[in-house]
Design a protein around this motif. Structure first.
Motif, PDB file in Angstrom:
ATOM      1  N   GLN A 283       0.821  -1.209   0.000  1.00  0.00           N
ATOM      2  CA  GLN A 283       0.000   0.000   0.000  1.00  0.00           C
ATOM      3  C   GLN A 283       0.856   1.260   0.000  1.00  0.00           C
ATOM      4  OE1 GLN A 283      -2.577  -0.458   3.329  1.00  0.00           O
ATOM      5  NE2 GLN A 283      -1.015  -0.070   4.862  1.00  0.00           N
ATOM      6  N   VAL A 284       0.173   2.386  -0.182  1.00  0.00           N
ATOM      7  CA  VAL A 284       0.855   3.684  -0.214  1.00  0.00           C
ATOM      8  C   VAL A 284       0.283   4.548   0.905  1.00  0.00           C
ATOM      9  CG1 VAL A 284       1.420   5.701  -1.642  1.00  0.00           C
ATOM     10  CG2 VAL A 284       0.992   3.490  -2.738  1.00  0.00           C
ATOM     11  N   GLU A 285       1.183   5.103   1.700  1.00  0.00           N
ATOM     12  CA  GLU A 285       0.755   6.040   2.739  1.00  0.00           C
ATOM     13  C   GLU A 285       0.759   7.440   2.127  1.00  0.00           C
ATOM     14  OE1 GLU A 285       2.158   5.887   7.060  1.00  0.00           O
ATOM     15  OE2 GLU A 285       3.196   7.677   6.286  1.00  0.00           O
TER      16      GLU A 285
ATOM     17  N   LYS B 255      -4.375   1.422  -1.666  1.00  0.00           N
ATOM     18  CA  LYS B 255      -3.643   0.332  -2.329  1.00  0.00           C
ATOM     19  C   LYS B 255      -2.848   0.846  -3.535  1.00  0.00           C
ATOM     20  CE  LYS B 255      -6.707  -3.397  -0.886  1.00  0.00           C
ATOM     21  NZ  LYS B 255      -7.907  -4.143  -1.305  1.00  0.00           N
ATOM     22  N   LYS B 256      -3.475   1.735  -4.300  1.00  0.00           N
ATOM     23  CA  LYS B 256      -2.806   2.288  -5.490  1.00  0.00           C
ATOM     24  C   LYS B 256      -3.015   3.799  -5.522  1.00  0.00           C
ATOM     25  CE  LYS B 256      -2.157  -1.929  -7.299  1.00  0.00           C
ATOM     26  NZ  LYS B 256      -0.820  -2.539  -7.357  1.00  0.00           N
TER      27      LYS B 256
ATOM     28  N   ASN C 136       5.643   0.003  -7.805  1.00  0.00           N
ATOM     29  CA  ASN C 136       4.621  -1.057  -7.726  1.00  0.00           C
ATOM     30  C   ASN C 136       3.203  -0.522  -7.672  1.00  0.00           C
ATOM     31  OD1 ASN C 136       6.324  -3.160  -7.905  1.00  0.00           O
ATOM     32  ND2 ASN C 136       6.463  -3.556  -5.696  1.00  0.00           N
ATOM     33  N   ASN C 137       2.996   0.526  -6.864  1.00  0.00           N
ATOM     34  CA  ASN C 137       1.632   0.980  -6.582  1.00  0.00           C
ATOM     35  C   ASN C 137       1.368   2.442  -6.914  1.00  0.00           C
ATOM     36  OD1 ASN C 137       0.837  -1.581  -5.349  1.00  0.00           O
ATOM     37  ND2 ASN C 137       2.329  -1.031  -3.777  1.00  0.00           N
TER      38      ASN C 137
ATOM     39  N   LEU D 234      -2.904   1.309 -17.000  1.00  0.00           N
ATOM     40  CA  LEU D 234      -1.566   0.861 -16.591  1.00  0.00           C
ATOM     41  C   LEU D 234      -1.680  -0.267 -15.552  1.00  0.00           C
ATOM     42  CD1 LEU D 234       0.362   4.252 -16.171  1.00  0.00           C
ATOM     43  CD2 LEU D 234       0.700   2.591 -17.985  1.00  0.00           C
ATOM     44  N   LEU D 235      -2.816  -0.378 -14.903  1.00  0.00           N
ATOM     45  CA  LEU D 235      -3.046  -1.433 -13.907  1.00  0.00           C
ATOM     46  C   LEU D 235      -3.047  -2.819 -14.527  1.00  0.00           C
ATOM     47  CD1 LEU D 235      -5.856  -0.497 -11.361  1.00  0.00           C
ATOM     48  CD2 LEU D 235      -3.461  -0.926 -10.920  1.00  0.00           C
TER      49      LEU D 235
END
Length: 371
Positions: free
Chosen positions: A207-209, A220-221, A343-344, A369-370
């Protein structure tokens, strides 16, 4: 930190988010719509730093254009023929996609042609000399000649007495376009939170903070669609470019119809609601206009007024009603940057002043792009 949010607010808006889009302009909204199509049950959040979409999506002149003749000739100095054709193809396809998504009626789309005016006979002659070559290059896309010559039927003064006309250029209502896109997004169950500026993001495994000026949350993205403001978040070659605009009070019997380009596209004007909307002049101060600050400068506004009074409406009493500016994203290449950064994290930025034309397509490609 989550401010003074209630349990319900946290659960509904900021928990278990699948996709977060930064920026609610043409690219961000189209990206979210495409994500919804691809993932019908996903939780999608759009963050917008302005009260309305900032940048250029709601600030532009509403030109449905893909390049005047002199602009395309200019592009051939820095791009190959294949690249220029590819740019025009993307812009044209993007415009058709925008029209398909929203419907011509909803955005007041009209194909009234685009006219290029020339301050000197010399520039006109040099463009005319390359007209056939450019028409030939574009023929596979349009199946007929794009650029033709017209006489000065609108009675502009202090210009060469012929225009070069783009048969396929159109115009639309920028406000309608943005409002309809926002409607579509909201009715698709996508949440938009305004007045929130993303300051930073950190990727942690799956995940991304995301850190904003108000709170921090996880997604998540992450999709960055901030165009002219991209270098505040990303290390990509995108320069902000401010475009200044003015609009007159209504003018009686305003017979000007179509979209108009002057001085290699650095100035542009049109009739909207019997007023002249007129923008440009960035070429008077390239360095000064590389800014993310909204506002106007005397050097550019004075020049716009001068051209308005000496070329566009020389024998008419004109009053300026309003002025504003928008921030575009440009670079040394005209091709937009649409790529996966990690990655995300993904981005769709640097629209090169062609956001109306390519924004829908860039947003769609960004979401894809996903796959």
């Amino acid at each position: 930190m989550m401010l003074n949010f209630s349990y319900w607010e946290l659960k509904e808006w900021f928990t278990a988010i699948d996709f977060t889009v930064v920026g609610s302009g043409i690219v961000g909204l189209n990206c979210a719509l495409q994500l919804r199509k691809m993932h019908p049950k996903a939780k999608i959040l759009i963050l917008e730093k302005g009260m309305l979409p900032q940048g250029a999506s709601t600030k532009n002149a509403g030109f449905a254009c893909f390049g005047s003749l002199s602009e395309l000739i200019d592009d051939l100095n820095t791009h190959t023929e294949e690249e220029v054709v590819s740019l025009v193809k993307k812009r044209w396809e993007g415009l058709q996609l925008l029209r398909t998504i929203l419907g011509d009626k909803n955005i007041d789309f009209q194909q009234n042609k685009g006219y290029e005016l020339f301050l000197t006979t010399e520039l006109y002659e040099s463009c005319l000399a390359q007209k056939s070559k450019i028409n030939e290059l574009l023929k596979p896309l349009f199946s007929s000649e794009v650029f033709k010559v017209d006489d000065n039927k609108f009675g502009f003064q202090n210009i060469h007495q012929q225009y070069i006309t783009n048969q396929f250029e159109g115009q639309l209502d920028t406000g309608n376009m943005a409002a309809k896109l926002l409607e579509k997004v909201v009715s698709s169950g996508i949440k938009i939170v305004n007045n929130i500026q993303v300051k930073n993001f950190i990727e942690n495994n799956e995940q991304v903070e995301v850190e904003t000026n108000q709170f921090t949350f996880n997604t998540k993205k992450l999709f960055v669609a901030t165009n002219g403001f991209a270098n505040q978040l990303l290390n990509e070659s995108v320069q902000p470019a401010r475009a200044q605009v003015l609009i007159t009070k209504p003018i009686k019997n305003l017979h000007i119809k179509g979209t108009f380009h002057l001085d290699k596209g650095y100035y542009y004007f049109r009739n909207i609601d019997d007023r002249i909307l007129f923008g440009g002049g960035r070429n008077l101060d390239f360095k000064g206009e590389e800014t993310t600050d909204f506002g106007q400068t005397a050097i550019i506004q004075n020049k716009l007024e001068e051209i308005l009074k000496t070329i566009i409406l020389p024998n008419t009493e004109v009053e300026i009603e309003h002025r504003w500016s928008g921030i575009m994203g440009v670079g040394n290449q005209k091709k937009a940057i649409v790529k996966q950064l990690s990655n995300n994290v993904f981005c769709g930025v640097r629209l090169g002043g062609m956001g109306v034309a390519i924004g829908s397509l860039v947003g769609k490609e960004l979401a894809e792009l996903l796959d």
